[in-house]
Write an enzyme that holds these catalytic residues in place. Structure first.
Site, PDB file in Angstrom:
ATOM      1  N   LYS A   5      -0.273 -40.730 -66.616  1.00  0.00           N
ATOM      2  CA  LYS A   5       0.634 -40.669 -65.469  1.00  0.00           C
ATOM      3  C   LYS A   5       2.077 -40.419 -65.929  1.00  0.00           C
ATOM      4  O   LYS A   5       2.509 -40.901 -66.972  1.00  0.00           O
ATOM      5  CB  LYS A   5       0.553 -41.959 -64.651  1.00  0.00           C
ATOM      6  CG  LYS A   5      -0.788 -42.139 -63.917  1.00  0.00           C
ATOM      7  CD  LYS A   5      -0.987 -41.120 -62.815  1.00  0.00           C
ATOM      8  CE  LYS A   5      -2.362 -41.162 -62.177  1.00  0.00           C
ATOM      9  NZ  LYS A   5      -2.566 -42.287 -61.280  1.00  0.00           N
ATOM     10  N   ARG A  20      -9.461 -46.935 -64.753  1.00  0.00           N
ATOM     11  CA  ARG A  20      -9.840 -45.535 -64.507  1.00  0.00           C
ATOM     12  C   ARG A  20      -9.083 -44.672 -65.517  1.00  0.00           C
ATOM     13  O   ARG A  20      -7.855 -44.604 -65.481  1.00  0.00           O
ATOM     14  CB  ARG A  20      -9.501 -45.129 -63.074  1.00  0.00           C
ATOM     15  CG  ARG A  20      -9.912 -43.710 -62.711  1.00  0.00           C
ATOM     16  CD  ARG A  20      -9.580 -43.404 -61.255  1.00  0.00           C
ATOM     17  NE  ARG A  20     -10.006 -42.063 -60.873  1.00  0.00           N
ATOM     18  CZ  ARG A  20      -9.289 -40.959 -61.036  1.00  0.00           C
ATOM     19  NH1 ARG A  20      -8.071 -41.031 -61.573  1.00  0.00           N
ATOM     20  NH2 ARG A  20      -9.761 -39.783 -60.665  1.00  0.00           N
TER      21      ARG A  20
END
Length: 285
Positions: free
Chosen positions: A234, A268
Site C-alpha cells: 500500500k 491479506r
C-alpha cells in the site's frame, strides 16, 4: 436507529462456518491475493491467464496461505471499471479448478456485485470479500444472506467514484466504528452471522489516519469481531519512503507483527512466505 455493535464473546469469532466447514481463527490466517486483472497496481497482468493463476495459487498455498482471494477487478485509482458480466467472464472456471486441485483451501471472492457472488457460490467460493460494504450493489447483503457464507465487511467511502477521496475529517477510529455498527446491524438482521471486519487501508485515508489505524487496531470493532488487515504494497507505506511497492517487505512485516499483537486474525497479502515467517515469529512469543 440503534447503532450499537451487538456484543459478542471472544469465542463467538474463534471459528467461521464456511459451507459447513468449521474454520478456526485461534491462529492467524494468511489470505493470498490472486489478481486475475491486467491492471492491478503491483502485479497487473501477471496472473490473468488460467495457467498462470493456478500456478500462483499453488505457490501461495505451498508458502502458507490457507485462503486464496480471487479478484477480477482492480480497485486502484483510475482502474478500468468492469461490469459483473465482465468479472464473471474473466473468472471463468478458475474457482472450480482451484477447489478441485486444492480441496482444503478456502476461496474468497473479491467483488462488489451480487451477481458475481451468486456465480462464485455456484462455483464453490467459501467467503465473500466486498470492498463496498454493500453500497455499490443494493442486493449484496441479501444475496450474501442467501448463500450463508461469511462476509468481509470493509470500510470505504459511499460511492465507487469517491472511494479514494480523503473525505474523513473526524477521528478515524470513531468514524470507522460508527460505519461498522450500522452495517453490522443490517447484516445480523438478515441472519448473517460470520462477519469479518476490514478497516480499508488504502481507501480514502490519509497517511496519518492509516498509521493511527495501525496504532489502535485493537479498538476497531471494539474487539468484538475478527479483523482482516490488508496493508500489502500500500502507498501509505512506500510513498513516504520514496520506495516502490516491491521494496517495502521489511517495513510491511514489522507492521504485520504489530497488528498481530493487537489482535488481527487474517492478513491479506501478496508475499505469503514472508508473512508466514512473521506469523511464526508472533506465535513463538
Amino acid at each position: 436507529m440503534n447503532t450499537e455493535i451487538p456484543k459478542l464473546k471472544s469465542s463467538d469469532f474463534s471459528t467461521l462456518n464456511c459451507r459447513g466447514h468449521v474454520v478456526g481463527l485461534s491462529k492467524p490466517k494468511i489470505m493470498g491475493i490472486l489478481n486475475i486483472t491486467p491492471d492491478s497496481f503491483s502485479d497487473g497482468g501477471k496472473f490473468n491467464t488460467g495457467k498462470a493463476a493456478l500456478l500462483h495459487a499453488e505457490k501461495m498455498i505451498s508458502d502458507g496461505a490457507s485462503i486464496i482471494d480471487i479478484g477480477a477487478q482492480s480497485t486502484r485509482p483510475n482502474a478500468e471499471f468492469l461490469s459483473s458480466k465482465e468479472e464473471i467472464s474473466r473468472i471463468g472456471n478458475l474457482i472450480s479448478i482451484i477447489k478441485k486441485e486444492f480441496p482444503p483451501i478456502l476461496i474468497s471472492l473479491d467483488t462488489f456485485y451480487s451477481e458475481t457472488v451468486k456465480f462464485g457460490f455456484d462455483e464453490g467460493i467459501d467467503l465473500v470479500n466486498d470492498i463496498s460494504g454493500g453500497m455499490f450493489d443494493d442486493k449484496m447483503f441479501e444475496t450474501v444472506a442467501e448463500t450463508g457464507l461469511p462476509y468481509i465487511l470493509m470500510h470505504i467511502n459511499p460511492t465507487y467514484e469517491s472511494m479514494h477521496e480523503k473525505l474523513i475529517h473526524d477521528d478515524i477510529i470513531l468514524h470507522i466504528n460508527y460505519y461498522f455498527s450500522e452495517k453490522i446491524q443490517k447484516l445480523r438482521n438478515l441472519g448473517i452471522k460470520d462477519i469479518i471486519l476490514d478497516p480499508g487501508f488504502g481507501f480514502g485515508k490519509t497517511v496519518e489516519q492509516q498509521h493511527q489505524m495501525i496504532d489502535e487496531t485493537e479498538m476497531i470493532g471494539f474487539g468484538e469481531y475478527p479483523l482482516l488487515i490488508g496493508i500489502s504494497r500500500k502507498s501509505f507505506i512506500y510513498k513516504p519512503l520514496g520506495k516502490s511497492p516491491l521494496e517495502i517487505q521489511e517495513e510491511t512485516q514489522k507492521i504485520h507483527l504489530k497488528i498481530l499483537q493487537k489482535g488481527a486474525k487474517i492478513l491479506r497479502v501478496h508475499d505469503v512466505l514472508e508473512t508466514k515467517k512473521t506469523i511464526d515469529l508472533f506465535l513463538k512469543k
